[in-house]
Design an enzyme around this catalytic site. Structure first.
Site, PDB file in Angstrom:
ATOM      1  N   ASP A  16     -24.120  38.750   6.876  1.00 58.66           N
ATOM      2  CA  ASP A  16     -23.229  37.714   6.493  1.00 58.66           C
ATOM      3  C   ASP A  16     -21.885  38.268   7.595  1.00 58.66           C
ATOM      4  O   ASP A  16     -22.109  39.388   8.460  1.00 58.66           O
ATOM      5  CB  ASP A  16     -22.712  37.470   5.344  1.00 58.66           C
ATOM      6  CG  ASP A  16     -22.007  38.782   4.600  1.00 58.66           C
ATOM      7  OD1 ASP A  16     -21.856  39.728   5.214  1.00 58.66           O
ATOM      8  OD2 ASP A  16     -21.541  38.276   3.294  1.00 58.66           O
ATOM      9  N   THR A  75     -20.954  44.431   0.250  1.00 53.95           N
ATOM     10  CA  THR A  75     -21.800  45.637  -0.418  1.00 53.95           C
ATOM     11  C   THR A  75     -22.937  45.813  -0.672  1.00 53.95           C
ATOM     12  O   THR A  75     -23.557  46.829  -1.117  1.00 53.95           O
ATOM     13  CB  THR A  75     -21.172  45.126  -2.297  1.00 53.95           C
ATOM     14  OG1 THR A  75     -21.861  43.963  -2.581  1.00 53.95           O
ATOM     15  CG2 THR A  75     -19.708  44.877  -2.353  1.00 53.95           C
TER      16      THR A  75
END
Length: 153
Positions: A16, A75
């Site tokens: 992303d 993350t």
């Protein structure tokens, strides 16, 4: 550890916006080690939805267009959750090379998830190389994976 890596191995990448810069860095390093790379995006740092890229990577692996995948978001956790929704994908977040090695040996992961906000380029690359070089141990670990597959919806 596997002795032969690269040359014919196809690795699919997806990220992303948070993982874009790290993905660009890692793809170049992986190519330099003899792997063929498929880039499933994203193409810049504009906000996108990570499940779209996890799906692209999962589909390439499940349709045997690539052997392994690497997903990167802030993350790694969102990517792992999204990727693991696909039957046949075993994705894990790893934040050091030891975790990546054990995840391959014991869990036969086929997708490595990284967090661009949690790992610098050097550590992320160490994780990638451990993931790509390590073989699945099989044995008692295969028995456990078979149970997981049996219970998968």
């Amino acid at each position: 550890m596997s002795e032969v890596i690269g040359s014919t191995s196809v690795i699919v990448f997806g990220c992303d916006h948070a993982g874009f810069l790290l993905q660009q860095h890692l793809m170049e390093k992986v190519k330099a080690h003899g792997f063929h790379v498929i880039d499933c995006g994203t193409d810049d740092e504009l906000s996108v939805d990570y499940p779209d890229f996890a799906e692209r990577v999962a589909e390439r692996i499940l349709h045997q267009k690539a052997e392994k995948g690497i997903l990167i978001c802030g993350t790694g956790m969102g990517m792992a959750i999204a990727a693991n929704r696909h039957r046949g994908i075993r994705a894990a977040c790893c934040y050091d090379a030891n975790q990546a090695t054990i995840a391959r040996q014991h869990n036969d992961i086929n997708v490595l998830c990284l967090g661009s906000r949690l790992s610098d380029e050097a550590v992320a690359f160490e994780c990638v190389m451990a993931f790509l070089k390590t073989d699945f141990d099989g044995g008692r670990h295969q028995r456990r994976l078979d149970k997981i597959d049996k219970n998968a919806a």
